[in-house]
Structure formats: structure tokens, C-alpha cells
Scaffold this motif. Sequence first.
Motif, PDB file in Angstrom:
ATOM      1  N   VAL A 277       0.837  -1.203   0.000  1.00 54.65           N
ATOM      2  CA  VAL A 277       0.000   0.000   0.000  1.00 54.65           C
ATOM      3  C   VAL A 277       0.874   1.256   0.000  1.00 54.65           C
ATOM      4  CG1 VAL A 277      -1.631   1.339   1.387  1.00 54.65           C
ATOM      5  CG2 VAL A 277      -1.998  -1.104   1.047  1.00 54.65           C
ATOM      6  N   ILE A 278       1.943   1.244   0.780  1.00 51.24           N
ATOM      7  CA  ILE A 278       2.833   2.416   0.840  1.00 51.24           C
ATOM      8  C   ILE A 278       3.472   2.674  -0.525  1.00 51.24           C
ATOM      9  CG2 ILE A 278       5.006   3.266   1.803  1.00 51.24           C
ATOM     10  CD1 ILE A 278       4.251   1.866   4.419  1.00 51.24           C
ATOM     11  N   VAL A 279       3.966   1.612  -1.181  1.00 52.84           N
ATOM     12  CA  VAL A 279       4.620   1.784  -2.480  1.00 52.84           C
ATOM     13  C   VAL A 279       3.613   2.257  -3.525  1.00 52.84           C
ATOM     14  CG1 VAL A 279       5.750   0.531  -4.361  1.00 52.84           C
ATOM     15  CG2 VAL A 279       6.474   0.169  -2.007  1.00 52.84           C
ATOM     16  N   LEU A 280       2.411   1.694  -3.507  1.00 52.99           N
ATOM     17  CA  LEU A 280       1.385   2.125  -4.458  1.00 52.99           C
ATOM     18  C   LEU A 280       0.952   3.559  -4.186  1.00 52.99           C
ATOM     19  CD1 LEU A 280      -0.611  -1.177  -4.700  1.00 52.99           C
ATOM     20  CD2 LEU A 280       0.080   0.171  -6.671  1.00 52.99           C
ATOM     21  N   ALA A 281       0.862   3.936  -2.922  1.00 54.07           N
ATOM     22  CA  ALA A 281       0.474   5.299  -2.584  1.00 54.07           C
ATOM     23  C   ALA A 281       1.509   6.305  -3.078  1.00 54.07           C
ATOM     24  CB  ALA A 281       0.288   5.433  -1.075  1.00 54.07           C
ATOM     25  N   ARG A 282       2.759   5.902  -3.080  1.00 56.49           N
ATOM     26  CA  ARG A 282       3.826   6.819  -3.480  1.00 56.49           C
ATOM     27  C   ARG A 282       4.047   6.844  -4.985  1.00 56.49           C
ATOM     28  NH1 ARG A 282       9.809   7.424  -0.717  1.00 56.49           N
ATOM     29  NH2 ARG A 282      10.525   9.134  -2.062  1.00 56.49           N
ATOM     30  N   HIS A 283       3.965   5.674  -5.639  1.00 56.27           N
ATOM     31  CA  HIS A 283       4.343   5.597  -7.051  1.00 56.27           C
ATOM     32  C   HIS A 283       3.180   5.268  -7.986  1.00 56.27           C
ATOM     33  CE1 HIS A 283       8.530   5.881  -5.844  1.00 56.27           C
ATOM     34  NE2 HIS A 283       8.361   4.861  -5.018  1.00 56.27           N
ATOM     35  N   GLY A 284       1.991   4.981  -7.453  1.00 54.20           N
ATOM     36  CA  GLY A 284       0.846   4.692  -8.305  1.00 54.20           C
ATOM     37  C   GLY A 284       0.254   5.944  -8.909  1.00 54.20           C
ATOM     38  N   GLU A 285      -0.696   5.740  -9.815  1.00 50.89           N
ATOM     39  CA  GLU A 285      -1.324   6.870 -10.498  1.00 50.89           C
ATOM     40  C   GLU A 285      -2.189   7.707  -9.568  1.00 50.89           C
ATOM     41  OE1 GLU A 285      -3.462   5.261 -13.746  1.00 50.89           O
ATOM     42  OE2 GLU A 285      -1.674   4.879 -14.975  1.00 50.89           O
ATOM     43  N   ASN A 286      -2.613   7.143  -8.451  1.00 47.15           N
ATOM     44  CA  ASN A 286      -3.483   7.866  -7.522  1.00 47.15           C
ATOM     45  C   ASN A 286      -2.693   8.562  -6.425  1.00 47.15           C
ATOM     46  OD1 ASN A 286      -5.640   6.849  -8.984  1.00 47.15           O
ATOM     47  ND2 ASN A 286      -5.859   5.063  -7.659  1.00 47.15           N
ATOM     48  N   GLY A 287      -1.516   9.046  -6.761  1.00 48.24           N
ATOM     49  CA  GLY A 287      -0.658   9.663  -5.763  1.00 48.24           C
ATOM     50  C   GLY A 287      -1.249  10.898  -5.116  1.00 48.24           C
ATOM     51  N   ALA A 288      -2.151  11.576  -5.788  1.00 48.09           N
ATOM     52  CA  ALA A 288      -2.724  12.801  -5.236  1.00 48.09           C
ATOM     53  C   ALA A 288      -3.501  12.538  -3.960  1.00 48.09           C
ATOM     54  CB  ALA A 288      -3.641  13.458  -6.271  1.00 48.09           C
ATOM     55  N   THR A 289      -4.047  11.328  -3.832  1.00 46.13           N
ATOM     56  CA  THR A 289      -4.813  10.988  -2.631  1.00 46.13           C
ATOM     57  C   THR A 289      -4.106   9.892  -1.835  1.00 46.13           C
ATOM     58  OG1 THR A 289      -6.128   9.426  -3.918  1.00 46.13           O
ATOM     59  CG2 THR A 289      -7.020  11.640  -3.658  1.00 46.13           C
ATOM     60  N   SER A 290      -2.806   9.848  -1.939  1.00 50.99           N
ATOM     61  CA  SER A 290      -2.052   8.732  -1.380  1.00 50.99           C
ATOM     62  C   SER A 290      -2.209   8.599   0.126  1.00 50.99           C
ATOM     63  CB  SER A 290      -0.569   8.868  -1.736  1.00 50.99           C
ATOM     64  OG  SER A 290      -0.049  10.074  -1.210  1.00 50.99           O
ATOM     65  N   ASN A 291      -2.183   9.710   0.856  1.00 49.75           N
ATOM     66  CA  ASN A 291      -2.271   9.614   2.318  1.00 49.75           C
ATOM     67  C   ASN A 291      -3.600   9.018   2.756  1.00 49.75           C
ATOM     68  OD1 ASN A 291       0.274  10.709   2.674  1.00 49.75           O
ATOM     69  ND2 ASN A 291      -0.479  12.807   2.762  1.00 49.75           N
ATOM     70  N   ARG A 292      -4.681   9.495   2.149  1.00 53.36           N
ATOM     71  CA  ARG A 292      -6.001   8.973   2.511  1.00 53.36           C
ATOM     72  C   ARG A 292      -6.113   7.499   2.129  1.00 53.36           C
ATOM     73  NH1 ARG A 292     -10.850   8.249  -0.034  1.00 53.36           N
ATOM     74  NH2 ARG A 292     -10.008   9.092  -1.972  1.00 53.36           N
ATOM     75  N   LEU A 293      -5.642   7.151   0.910  1.00 52.57           N
ATOM     76  CA  LEU A 293      -5.717   5.760   0.470  1.00 52.57           C
ATOM     77  C   LEU A 293      -4.849   4.857   1.330  1.00 52.57           C
ATOM     78  CD1 LEU A 293      -5.703   6.093  -3.419  1.00 52.57           C
ATOM     79  CD2 LEU A 293      -7.516   5.141  -2.009  1.00 52.57           C
ATOM     80  N   LEU A 294      -3.698   5.381   1.731  1.00 49.39           N
ATOM     81  CA  LEU A 294      -2.802   4.590   2.558  1.00 49.39           C
ATOM     82  C   LEU A 294      -3.474   4.158   3.850  1.00 49.39           C
ATOM     83  CD1 LEU A 294       0.002   3.479   3.268  1.00 49.39           C
ATOM     84  CD2 LEU A 294       0.606   5.745   4.096  1.00 49.39           C
ATOM     85  N   VAL A 295      -4.076   5.106   4.540  1.00 51.42           N
ATOM     86  CA  VAL A 295      -4.728   4.813   5.814  1.00 51.42           C
ATOM     87  C   VAL A 295      -5.935   3.904   5.609  1.00 51.42           C
ATOM     88  CG1 VAL A 295      -5.930   5.791   7.789  1.00 51.42           C
ATOM     89  CG2 VAL A 295      -3.915   6.940   6.865  1.00 51.42           C
ATOM     90  N   LEU A 296      -6.756   4.219   4.598  1.00 48.88           N
ATOM     91  CA  LEU A 296      -7.974   3.444   4.376  1.00 48.88           C
ATOM     92  C   LEU A 296      -7.666   2.002   3.979  1.00 48.88           C
ATOM     93  CD1 LEU A 296     -10.321   5.975   2.519  1.00 48.88           C
ATOM     94  CD2 LEU A 296     -10.499   5.144   4.870  1.00 48.88           C
ATOM     95  N   GLN A 297      -6.671   1.828   3.095  1.00 48.68           N
ATOM     96  CA  GLN A 297      -6.353   0.480   2.648  1.00 48.68           C
ATOM     97  C   GLN A 297      -5.831  -0.384   3.787  1.00 48.68           C
ATOM     98  OE1 GLN A 297      -6.841  -1.163  -0.063  1.00 48.68           O
ATOM     99  NE2 GLN A 297      -7.652   0.461  -1.345  1.00 48.68           N
ATOM    100  N   ILE A 298      -5.026   0.198   4.658  1.00 50.77           N
ATOM    101  CA  ILE A 298      -4.494  -0.562   5.787  1.00 50.77           C
ATOM    102  C   ILE A 298      -5.612  -0.908   6.771  1.00 50.77           C
ATOM    103  CG2 ILE A 298      -2.976  -0.449   7.796  1.00 50.77           C
ATOM    104  CD1 ILE A 298      -1.049   1.185   6.089  1.00 50.77           C
ATOM    105  N   LEU A 299      -6.484   0.078   7.062  1.00 50.35           N
ATOM    106  CA  LEU A 299      -7.544  -0.146   8.036  1.00 50.35           C
ATOM    107  C   LEU A 299      -8.601  -1.123   7.529  1.00 50.35           C
ATOM    108  CD1 LEU A 299      -8.136   3.456   9.481  1.00 50.35           C
ATOM    109  CD2 LEU A 299      -6.902   1.540  10.533  1.00 50.35           C
ATOM    110  N   ARG A 300      -8.834  -1.120   6.202  1.00 50.36           N
ATOM    111  CA  ARG A 300      -9.899  -1.952   5.652  1.00 50.36           C
ATOM    112  C   ARG A 300      -9.419  -3.324   5.194  1.00 50.36           C
ATOM    113  NH1 ARG A 300     -12.976   1.742   1.301  1.00 50.36           N
ATOM    114  NH2 ARG A 300     -10.924   1.535   0.362  1.00 50.36           N
ATOM    115  N   ASN A 301      -8.121  -3.572   5.243  1.00 43.32           N
ATOM    116  CA  ASN A 301      -7.600  -4.836   4.728  1.00 43.32           C
ATOM    117  C   ASN A 301      -8.058  -5.999   5.614  1.00 43.32           C
ATOM    118  OD1 ASN A 301      -5.592  -7.092   4.357  1.00 43.32           O
ATOM    119  ND2 ASN A 301      -4.913  -5.697   2.762  1.00 43.32           N
ATOM    120  N   PRO A 302      -8.862  -6.929   5.085  1.00 37.21           N
ATOM    121  CA  PRO A 302      -9.395  -8.014   5.928  1.00 37.21           C
ATOM    122  C   PRO A 302      -8.328  -8.996   6.379  1.00 37.21           C
ATOM    123  CG  PRO A 302      -9.964  -8.379   3.623  1.00 37.21           C
ATOM    124  CD  PRO A 302      -9.360  -7.007   3.698  1.00 37.21           C
TER     125      PRO A 302
END
Length: 310
Positions: A145-170
Motif C-alpha cells: 500500500v505504501i509503495v502504491l500510494a507513493r508511485h501509483g497513479e493515484n498519488g494525489a490521494t495517497s495519504n487517505r488511500l494509505l490509511v484506508l487500505q491498511i484499516l480496511r484490509n481483511p
Amino acid sequence: MSAVLGALVPVFLIIALGAVLKRGLLPEASHWIALERLTYFILFPALLVVSIARADLGEVAVLEVSTALLGAIALVGLLLTLLRPTISRAFRLAGPSYTSVFQGALRWNTYIVLAISGSLAGPRGLAVAAVGLAVMIPVLNTLSVIVLARHGENGATSNRLLVLQILRNPFIWSCAAGALINALHLPVPPVLLTFGDILGRSSLALGLLVVGAGLRLGDLRRPRLATWFTCLVKLAVLPALGVGIGLMLGLREVDLLVVAVSTAVPSAPNGYVLARQMGGDAPLLAEILTVQTLLAAVTMPLVIAAVALL
């Protein structure tokens, strides 16, 4: 070698069956998306909770197994991070494509790990594999998630996605729940454990079928150089590091065997879903997964047989 092949062949036959079903009985993509979601959010988390909660860790070298697995991941992850500019130039990778190389080189297919560990070493193998599940899944999902947040196409919302993906990961939550139950010896009604066990056992077959359905055999016509590089790292370098660290720590027999299995399996198909969600290069990762899964049918028996001789 015959025992190794006896454990591996049924696993890869189920994967092959998934590929056949995708092209025959169940050709609709919506069918496999539904099975993937069911396995990802319900069945496999149930398997994680029950496997980790029930694991008898008394005879498992928990610290040494954890160190071997995390040490191999840390070394490869560090090298991929430090060499990112060189890797990107050599294989002409943009940021999203680099994330697929990173995921493909580090993540592991837990369905295959559990199926093979149980076949080769029975309950003891599953107990050691449970340690790997509890240790590696949260770390690998967080790193991805950290690498995708930094280098993926959705970098503009990386901080929000980073937290949400970690918290929601089953997977992270189910590993934490199983570890908590095991460590604190929390009383769980037997009926709930049986319920979770039934769900979990179904996840292995369905998960392997989904892996097979996700194979893109057309990608085998001309795999990219980045794909071959990722296969080399995942199927050769990572197992060599994991086994090497394990040997230095004194691991032997089942503990070392499961470390070898855990590091030698192909990458995780769940990484493809994550790549789609967070702006990674999903087609490249699909190609990597396809080539790795087919190559692993050859490389895994060699790795396991070599470890058995140690």
C-alpha cells in the motif's frame, strides 16, 4: 522428490482446473469477481483466524521463523527501493509499473503456502505456516500500500488511500484477531471455531481456482523483461535468502521447509486487485502472476527438494 511432487501436483491441478473453467463452464468475468470477493472478504479471513488461533506454537521456532521470513523480505524490499531508478531505467518502467515489480517480487500466494505446507508436513506444517501468515501478511500488505500510494497513479490521494487500505484490509484484521486469541488463550465457543473452519477449508480450493481463472495465457507469447526479472527475484533470490537466514538461525526440518515454501511460492493474486484500486500497472502484474505461477510448478519442487537434503 516423489513426496514433494505428490504435494505440489494436486495444487497446480486445481489451478489448471480454474483456467479450464474460465474458458468453458464459467466464462463470465462476473462469476469470478464474485468468487474473488467472497474468498477475499469472508472465506480466507476465516481460514486465517482459525488457523492462527488454533496453531500449536509450542514446538515452532517462532522467533527464528519470523526473522527468516521478515529478513528475506526486508533485504529484497530494501534492494528494490534503493535500485528503483536503475530498475526503472533498465526496464523502462513508469511509477505504476515499478509498483507491480515490487508487489510481484515480494508478495506470496497464501493459498498455495497453506495447501502445500499441510500436504508436506500435516498439522505441524500448518502451525509453522500460521506463524508466516501472522508475520508476513500485515507487513507485505502495508508495504504494498505504501509503495502504491507513493508511485501509483493515484498519488494525489495517497495519504487517505494509505490509511484506508491498511484499516480496511481483511487479512490484517483477521491475522490480528487470530494472534490475539492464540496469545491470550481467549475462550471461543467450539461452534464458532467449527463454523470458521468450514468456511476456511473451502477458501483453499476456491482461492486456487480463482488463481487459475486469473491466468492470462496470452501474456506468455512475449513476456516483458521486467516480468522475467521479477520472476528471478521472487522464485530464486527470495527463497535463497529465506533459507540462508533460516540456516544461520539454526532452523531445520519442518520449520525450514515451510520457510522455503513460503518464500518460493508465486506472488499473490490479491496484489492485482490492489493495483487496480490504487493506480498500479495491473496488466503488468497480471503478466507477472501468470508467468510466475507456471514457472513455480518447476522451481518449487527444486527448492523444496534442495531443502530436504540439508
